[in-house]
Design an enzyme around this catalytic site. Structure first.
Site, PDB file in Angstrom:
ATOM      1  N   ARG A   1      -9.013  -7.870   2.632  1.00 18.28           N
ATOM      2  CA  ARG A   1      -7.955  -8.782   1.208  1.00 18.28           C
ATOM      3  C   ARG A   1      -8.581 -10.285   1.869  1.00 18.28           C
ATOM      4  NH1 ARG A   1      -3.132  -6.856   5.422  1.00 18.28           N
ATOM      5  NH2 ARG A   1      -4.774  -7.078   6.780  1.00 18.28           N
TER       6      ARG A   1
ATOM      7  N   HIS B   1      -3.121  -0.140  -0.557  1.00 21.96           N
ATOM      8  CA  HIS B   1      -4.069   1.003   0.082  1.00 21.96           C
ATOM      9  C   HIS B   1      -4.198   2.159  -0.899  1.00 21.96           C
ATOM     10  CE1 HIS B   1      -1.848   0.344   4.573  1.00 21.96           C
ATOM     11  NE2 HIS B   1      -2.851   0.010   4.542  1.00 21.96           N
TER      12      HIS B   1
ATOM     13  N   SER C   1       1.700  -3.457   6.129  1.00 21.46           N
ATOM     14  CA  SER C   1       2.271  -2.887   5.908  1.00 21.46           C
ATOM     15  C   SER C   1       3.700  -3.259   6.964  1.00 21.46           C
ATOM     16  CB  SER C   1       1.862  -1.616   6.827  1.00 21.46           C
ATOM     17  OG  SER C   1       0.989  -0.438   6.205  1.00 21.46           O
TER      18      SER C   1
ATOM     19  N   LYS D   1      -1.007  -0.880  18.099  1.00 21.71           N
ATOM     20  CA  LYS D   1       0.782  -0.951  17.294  1.00 21.71           C
ATOM     21  C   LYS D   1       1.858   0.344  17.896  1.00 21.71           C
ATOM     22  CE  LYS D   1      -1.478  -1.980  13.207  1.00 21.71           C
ATOM     23  NZ  LYS D   1      -2.626  -1.947  11.579  1.00 21.71           N
TER      24      LYS D   1
END
Ligand code: COA
Length: 165
Positions: free
Chosen positions: A93, A17, A131, A42
């Site tokens: 990514r 990030h 994460s 989440k």
């Protein structure tokens, strides 16, 4: 003055990030890192206050001056409008990110046609981290210091009660 928003959950912020934040801050006059208070998909491990604190500390440590960290709730396009911003940055990514990111970008542009999303390729050295992977490694006793700033490592150690080990 061109302003962009880099949104996310940042639970916690990683070096991946931060790579996007540093590069975004070079492209735009100002970058707002927008931290969603609660992500519908989440269950966050860190509180919104802690996620913001970790981000702010990491940005301060890198001496990036034109970045502000802000919390938001509700729709991202509404937050963008409130802040008079029409550019969103997202990191890509791997190819599998593309489908989800394209869906979000198209949805956001449908909700507000002024909004454009710009994608930055994530640094290849960081493209395999997320994460949740960081939390998984840390909670299993692994060392994440290559992937997160030192302040985040400390908070992960606290979260998983490793500080006294
Ligand atoms: N380096 C490291 N990790 C990266 C990364 C990078 N450059 N880019 C993405 N990731 C990882 C994150 O760590 C995260 O990992 P995780 O799933 O293990 O937690 C994952 O990729 C994606 O997370 P993030 O970039 O934080 O996005 P998100 O999907 O959590 O959040 C929001 C996306 C907050 C922008 C989106 O949910 C949102 O806009 N919410 C508000 C409500 C709304 O407007 N909804 C409609 C949107 S269409």
């Amino acid at each position: 003055m061109t302003i962009a928003i880099y949104p996310g959950t940042f639970d916690p912020v990683t070096n991946g990030h931060l790579n996007i934040i540093s590069r975004g801050a070079k492209i735009f006059d100002q970058l707002i890192v927008a931290v969603v208070a609660e992500n519908y998909r989440k269950k966050e491990s860190f509180s919104i206050a802690k996620r913001i604190e970790m981000l702010q500390q990491a940005i301060d440590d890198l001496s990036i001056k034109n970045v502000a960290v802000k919390k938001f709730s509700g729709l991202l396009v509404d937050f963008a409008k409130e802040n008079s911003v029409s550019i969103l940055i997202r990191g890509l990514r791997v190819v599998s990110d593309f489908e989800y990111e394209l869906q979000q970008a198209e949805l956001n542009r449908t909700l507000n046609p002024q909004i454009e999303t710009i994608f930055l390729p994530t640094d290849p050295n960081q493209s395999f981290i997320s994460s949740s992977i960081i939390r998984e490694i840390s909670s299993s006793g692994g060392d994440v210091s290559l992937f997160v700033p030192s302040g985040v490592k400390k908070e992960l150690d606290k979260l998983y009660k490793k500080e006294a080990l």
